[in-house]
Write a protein that holds these residues in place. Structure first.
Motif, short mmCIF file in Angstrom:
data_model
loop_
_atom_site.label_atom_id
_atom_site.label_comp_id
_atom_site.label_asym_id
_atom_site.label_seq_id
_atom_site.Cartn_x
_atom_site.Cartn_y
_atom_site.Cartn_z
N CYS A 33 51.53 94.16 85.72
CA CYS A 33 51.13 95.26 84.85
C CYS A 33 49.78 94.90 84.24
O CYS A 33 49.52 93.74 83.92
CB CYS A 33 52.17 95.46 83.76
SG CYS A 33 51.75 96.79 82.60
N LEU A 35 46.38 96.95 81.79
CA LEU A 35 45.96 98.14 81.05
C LEU A 35 44.81 98.81 81.80
O LEU A 35 43.85 98.15 82.18
CB LEU A 35 45.52 97.78 79.63
CG LEU A 35 46.61 97.17 78.74
CD1 LEU A 35 46.04 96.83 77.37
CD2 LEU A 35 47.80 98.09 78.61
N ASP A 36 44.91 100.13 81.98
CA ASP A 36 43.82 100.86 82.64
C ASP A 36 42.72 101.17 81.63
O ASP A 36 42.77 100.73 80.47
CB ASP A 36 44.34 102.12 83.34
CG ASP A 36 44.87 103.18 82.39
OD1 ASP A 36 44.64 103.08 81.16
OD2 ASP A 36 45.52 104.13 82.88
N ASN A 38 42.07 103.67 79.94
CA ASN A 38 42.55 104.39 78.75
C ASN A 38 43.57 103.58 77.96
O ASN A 38 44.25 104.12 77.09
CB ASN A 38 43.17 105.73 79.17
CG ASN A 38 42.16 106.64 79.80
OD1 ASN A 38 41.01 106.69 79.38
ND2 ASN A 38 42.56 107.34 80.85
N ARG A 39 43.71 102.31 78.30
CA ARG A 39 44.63 101.38 77.64
C ARG A 39 46.10 101.75 77.86
O ARG A 39 46.97 101.45 77.06
CB ARG A 39 44.33 101.24 76.15
CG ARG A 39 42.88 100.99 75.85
CD ARG A 39 42.41 99.75 75.17
NE ARG A 39 43.30 98.84 74.57
CZ ARG A 39 43.41 97.56 74.97
NH1 ARG A 39 42.72 97.13 75.98
NH2 ARG A 39 44.21 96.75 74.35
N ASN A 40 46.37 102.42 78.98
CA ASN A 40 47.74 102.72 79.38
C ASN A 40 48.20 101.66 80.37
O ASN A 40 47.41 101.18 81.19
CB ASN A 40 47.82 104.10 80.05
CG ASN A 40 47.45 105.21 79.10
OD1 ASN A 40 47.88 105.23 77.97
ND2 ASN A 40 46.63 106.13 79.58
N CYS A 42 49.56 100.14 83.63
CA CYS A 42 49.61 100.52 85.04
C CYS A 42 50.36 99.42 85.78
O CYS A 42 50.03 98.25 85.67
CB CYS A 42 48.19 100.67 85.59
SG CYS A 42 48.17 101.27 87.29
N LYS A 76 56.62 105.55 84.40
CA LYS A 76 55.61 104.50 84.54
C LYS A 76 54.48 104.99 85.43
O LYS A 76 54.69 105.67 86.42
CB LYS A 76 56.24 103.25 85.15
CG LYS A 76 57.16 102.49 84.22
CD LYS A 76 57.72 101.26 84.92
CE LYS A 76 58.49 100.37 83.98
NZ LYS A 76 59.75 100.91 83.51
N HIS A 77 53.25 104.63 85.08
CA HIS A 77 52.07 104.89 85.90
C HIS A 77 52.03 103.74 86.91
O HIS A 77 51.94 102.57 86.51
CB HIS A 77 50.85 104.89 84.99
CG HIS A 77 49.58 105.28 85.66
ND1 HIS A 77 49.43 106.45 86.36
CD2 HIS A 77 48.39 104.65 85.71
CE1 HIS A 77 48.20 106.53 86.83
NE2 HIS A 77 47.55 105.45 86.43
#
Length: 157
Positions: A33, A35-36, A38-40, A42, A76-77
């Motif tokens: 995992c 963070l992308d 946008n801080r989401n 992934c 989940k992305h």
């Protein structure tokens, strides 16, 4: 000792990826995992579904379905890739295609239930699509390839 199987996932250090464990006890999977932009979170995973019952003692189709259900219900992305060993001759598979097993058909229906996208359109081994790339967003893979391609083109000039 057995032949085949095993998974490996490499991640660039710049992603600051961390190891992640899915709830499913599917035996041949590895996840990370990061963070992308946008801080989401992934999630990126690799799996191998053996077609043989001799390796783990029972078919692992249901355990793979557990992963897909977990990805779908927790929103989940993700990007999941690997050798799924379902024999598709085309994607999307045709209902009249006798080469598609019941398990393969169930797997496709599960992906459809969550509106996931499978990106591989051409045979990956002989006349069959065994290797799949699945995401929760239809544009995820093409956007990534475009961005990598443009960086490579810039670097080459």
């Amino acid at each position: 000792s057995r032949a085949g199987g095993g998974v490996l996932l490499y991640a660039k250090i710049e992603l600051h990826a961390v190891s992640y464990s899915m709830k499913s006890d599917f035996p041949e999977q590895v996840w990370c995992c990061f963070l992308d932009a946008n801080r989401n979170g992934c999630f990126v995973g690799v799996c191998y579904r053996t077609p043989s019952v001799d390796i783990f003692g029972s078919p692992n189709h249901d355990k793979l379905a557990d992963i897909i259900n977990d990805l779908g219900t927790t929103k989940k992305h993700f990007l999941l890739m690997g050798d799924f060993n379902y024999r598709f001759t085309s994607w999307p598979p045709h209902n009249a295609d006798s080469a598609v097993s019941r398990e393969a058909s169930d797997f496709c229906n599960l992906l459809d239930d969550y509106y996931f996208t499978q990106h591989v359109q051409v045979p990956t081994r002989l006349d069959a699509i065994l290797d799949l790339v699945i995401t929760d967003e239809p544009e995820m893979v093409s956007t990534w390839l475009i961005s990598v391609g443009s960086r490579a083109a810039t670097t080459m000039h």
